[in-house]
Write a protein that holds these residues in place. Sequence first.
Motif, PDB file in Angstrom:
ATOM      1  N   ASP A  66     -41.026 -28.355 -22.552  1.00  0.00           N
ATOM      2  CA  ASP A  66     -41.313 -26.895 -23.115  1.00  0.00           C
ATOM      3  C   ASP A  66     -41.776 -26.186 -21.884  1.00  0.00           C
ATOM      4  O   ASP A  66     -41.999 -26.931 -20.791  1.00  0.00           O
ATOM      5  N   ALA A  67     -42.151 -25.010 -21.840  1.00  0.00           N
ATOM      6  CA  ALA A  67     -42.448 -24.296 -20.970  1.00  0.00           C
ATOM      7  C   ALA A  67     -43.830 -24.643 -20.481  1.00  0.00           C
ATOM      8  O   ALA A  67     -44.131 -24.732 -19.164  1.00  0.00           O
ATOM      9  N   GLU A  68     -44.884 -24.849 -21.279  1.00  0.00           N
ATOM     10  CA  GLU A  68     -45.906 -25.414 -20.981  1.00  0.00           C
ATOM     11  C   GLU A  68     -46.084 -26.849 -20.222  1.00  0.00           C
ATOM     12  O   GLU A  68     -46.803 -26.916 -19.206  1.00  0.00           O
ATOM     13  N   ALA A  69     -45.124 -27.576 -20.513  1.00  0.00           N
ATOM     14  CA  ALA A  69     -45.062 -29.108 -19.897  1.00  0.00           C
ATOM     15  C   ALA A  69     -44.530 -28.714 -18.620  1.00  0.00           C
ATOM     16  O   ALA A  69     -44.982 -29.273 -17.661  1.00  0.00           O
ATOM     17  N   LEU A  70     -43.482 -27.699 -18.360  1.00  0.00           N
ATOM     18  CA  LEU A  70     -42.811 -27.464 -16.946  1.00  0.00           C
ATOM     19  C   LEU A  70     -43.973 -26.923 -16.057  1.00  0.00           C
ATOM     20  O   LEU A  70     -44.280 -27.139 -14.946  1.00  0.00           O
ATOM     21  N   ARG A  71     -44.749 -25.764 -16.641  1.00  0.00           N
ATOM     22  CA  ARG A  71     -45.745 -25.181 -15.886  1.00  0.00           C
ATOM     23  C   ARG A  71     -46.968 -26.113 -15.557  1.00  0.00           C
ATOM     24  O   ARG A  71     -47.424 -26.211 -14.248  1.00  0.00           O
ATOM     25  N   GLN A  72     -47.457 -27.165 -16.408  1.00  0.00           N
ATOM     26  CA  GLN A  72     -48.406 -27.908 -15.932  1.00  0.00           C
ATOM     27  C   GLN A  72     -47.840 -29.234 -14.963  1.00  0.00           C
ATOM     28  O   GLN A  72     -48.470 -29.616 -14.036  1.00  0.00           O
ATOM     29  N   PHE A  73     -46.658 -29.473 -15.074  1.00  0.00           N
ATOM     30  CA  PHE A  73     -46.045 -30.368 -14.237  1.00  0.00           C
ATOM     31  C   PHE A  73     -45.881 -29.701 -12.722  1.00  0.00           C
ATOM     32  O   PHE A  73     -46.272 -30.445 -11.712  1.00  0.00           O
TER      33      PHE A  73
END
Length: 182
Positions: free
Chosen positions: A170-177
Amino acid sequence: MSVEDEGSKARGLYGSALPLEAFSEDAGSLSPDQFESRHGSGFFLLTATKINSPRDSYSTDVQLLSDEEDGSAHTGSLSTLVFPLRSTVHIVTVGRASSNDVVIPDPSVSRKHALMKRGEGGAFLMLDAGSSNGTTVNGHSVLSRGQGPPSELKPGDNVQLGRVACTFVDAEALRQFVLQTG
């Protein structure tokens, strides 16, 4: 270079994928809600140690080692490609043909391979579009349209389209990655 410029540059070589680095500036400067609003809420990540230019418009050559390299001494760096799952209409189409919303230029991916949409709770739902080589989520076959219910995708799920293995985030997982790798 903006994400749009990166997208135009990468679309020819890697379908609709963007390099992970294209999200670096926004991951650091936008709030999670702004990041999702700009880039979408779902993504496929494809990771490889070496990506060659495609031999033709229907393939992407992804190799772990070249023919000349000795695997015992190889410590290649990883390249991560990001396929945003966005569409201007309700259904997101995935396939090899350039008319799809998500273009994966690999010969094992059918011209129109899979269909995705957002469910009532916001989760992505996936159906196979009658592909030649099938679609799986975490090793379980995804049913074709008209054959049963769609498969729900959760962050971290492994999705296989033909021989192409991706991870759904999801967007938050991509952002954190992006923040952790940048």
